[in-house]
Design an enzyme around this catalytic site. Structure first.
Site, mmCIF file in Angstrom:
data_model
loop_
_atom_site.group_PDB
_atom_site.id
_atom_site.type_symbol
_atom_site.label_atom_id
_atom_site.label_comp_id
_atom_site.label_asym_id
_atom_site.label_seq_id
_atom_site.Cartn_x
_atom_site.Cartn_y
_atom_site.Cartn_z
ATOM 1 C CG ASN A 9 -1.663 1.098 1.361
ATOM 2 O OD1 ASN A 9 -1.771 2.050 0.508
ATOM 3 N ND2 ASN A 9 -2.436 1.358 2.339
ATOM 4 C CE LYS A 11 0.122 3.579 4.786
ATOM 5 N NZ LYS A 11 -0.226 3.610 6.075
ATOM 6 C CG HIS A 96 -5.813 1.823 4.905
ATOM 7 N ND1 HIS A 96 -5.324 2.816 5.885
ATOM 8 C CD2 HIS A 96 -4.818 0.855 4.909
ATOM 9 C CE1 HIS A 96 -4.185 2.683 6.332
ATOM 10 N NE2 HIS A 96 -3.848 1.583 5.458
ATOM 11 C CD GLU A 98 -3.167 5.493 6.412
ATOM 12 O OE1 GLU A 98 -2.959 5.680 5.499
ATOM 13 O OE2 GLU A 98 -2.108 4.958 7.290
ATOM 14 C CD GLU A 168 -3.942 -2.634 7.065
ATOM 15 O OE1 GLU A 168 -2.667 -2.781 6.806
ATOM 16 O OE2 GLU A 168 -4.676 -1.827 6.954
ATOM 17 N N GLY A 174 2.226 2.146 10.691
ATOM 18 C CA GLY A 174 2.973 3.218 10.563
ATOM 19 C C GLY A 174 3.792 3.659 12.032
ATOM 20 C CB SER A 214 4.903 -2.027 11.994
ATOM 21 O OG SER A 214 4.429 -0.690 12.333
HETATM 22 C C1 PEP Z 1 -0.829 0.154 5.687
HETATM 23 O O1 PEP Z 1 -1.019 1.212 5.564
HETATM 24 O O2 PEP Z 1 -1.767 -0.601 5.490
HETATM 25 C C2 PEP Z 1 0.223 -0.566 6.784
HETATM 26 C C3 PEP Z 1 0.113 -1.725 7.245
HETATM 27 O O3 PEP Z 1 1.235 0.604 6.991
HETATM 28 P P1 PEP Z 1 2.517 0.271 7.757
HETATM 29 O O4 PEP Z 1 3.146 -1.348 7.146
HETATM 30 O O5 PEP Z 1 3.486 1.337 7.220
HETATM 31 O O6 PEP Z 1 2.333 -0.012 9.214
#
Ligand code: PEP
Length: 251
Positions: A9, A11, A96, A98, A168, A174, A214
């Site tokens: 992803n 972003k 997601h 976000e 998630e 992040g 992460s």
């Molecule tokens: C994500 O944005 O779906 C995500 C898992 O980000 P990160 O791996 O940076 O935590």
């Protein structure tokens, strides 16, 4: 069908030129590799057409990161599921955290988006997960269950079979804090049980459930070794080809 999947992803990162470069680098790395997972690149809308052209579509799928909850018409700035499909993308990331947190996406809106994605032949990578307060209050099981129930449980078993889920935990996205392999397995098993209660064991066992938050080259192997973790949705670590490829190689 249940598959191992590693999906990036990106972003809101990368210019078009940088995105094409990254896609080509990932493509070159996977070209000679014996892969044990499907690979998806979740790019900004404006990158999709060029990324599709830059990769071997038999090994790498392309995802949009969102789609509109309307079919077409006077919705300035929106991009429909049929437009996404027409670019050659085959997946769309929906729900997601976000988008839920910053753009007010509710389960009701995500239900509409899911229906439009499926109607247009896109595979939704549907994200669920709790925030830190909910985890600390022990509410994470109820949170993910209601996200799934409200946005997806109107689907027939046949249509549900086309969904990929991504668990998630928002506190891990992040932040550099990853769910432990035990935490991931515990909730992935709970999610699969929730699917089994609604659709039966066969649909539940055929659903790919990815972990996101992460995930990186250092922890992917341990996370993916869990019986109910079928891969990862990868943010930060998908922005460098070598890091992303190391996660792909964790299978
Ligand atoms: C994500 O944005 O779906 C995500 C898992 O980000 P990160 O791996 O940076 O935590």
């Amino acid at each position: 069908m249940r598959k191992n999947i590693v999906a990036g992803n990106w972003k809101m990162n990368k210019t078009l030129q940088e995105g094409i470069e990254l896609a080509k680098e990932v493509n070159a790395l996977v070209a000679g590799a014996s892969l044990k997972c499907d690979i998806v690149l979740g790019t900004p809308y404006v990158h999709i057409v060029d990324v599709v052209k830059s990769v071997d579509g038999s090994k790498i799928g392309v995802a949009a990161q969102n789609c509109a909850d309307k079919v077409s018409g006077a919705y300035t700035g929106e991009v429909s599921a049929s437009m996404i499909k027409s670019t050659g993308a085959n997946y769309v990331i929906l729900g997601h955290s976000e988008r839920r947190a910053y753009y007010g996406e509710t389960n009701a809106i995500l239900k509409e988006k899911t229906d439009l994605a499926l109607a247009n032949g896109l595979t939704p990578i549907f994200c669920i997960g709790e925030v830190l307060d909910e985890r600390e209050a022990g509410k994470h099981f109820d949170v993910v269950k209601s996200q799934i129930q409200e946005a997806l449980f109107h689907l027939s078993a046949q249509d549900f079979g086309k969904i990929v889920l991504a668990y998630e935990p928002v506190w891990a996205i992040g932040t550099g804090k990853t769910a432990s392999p035990e935490q991931a397995q515990e909730i992935h098993a709970y999610i699969r049980k929730t699917l089994a209660d609604k659709y039966g064991d066969s649909v539940a066992n055929d659903t790919s459930i990815l972990y996101g938050g992460s995930c990186n080259a250092g922890n992917a192997k341990e996370l993916f070794a869990n019986p109910d973790v079928d891969g990862g949705l990868i943010g930060g670590a998908s922005l460098k080809a070598a890091d992303f490829f190391a996660i792909i190689s964790a299978f």
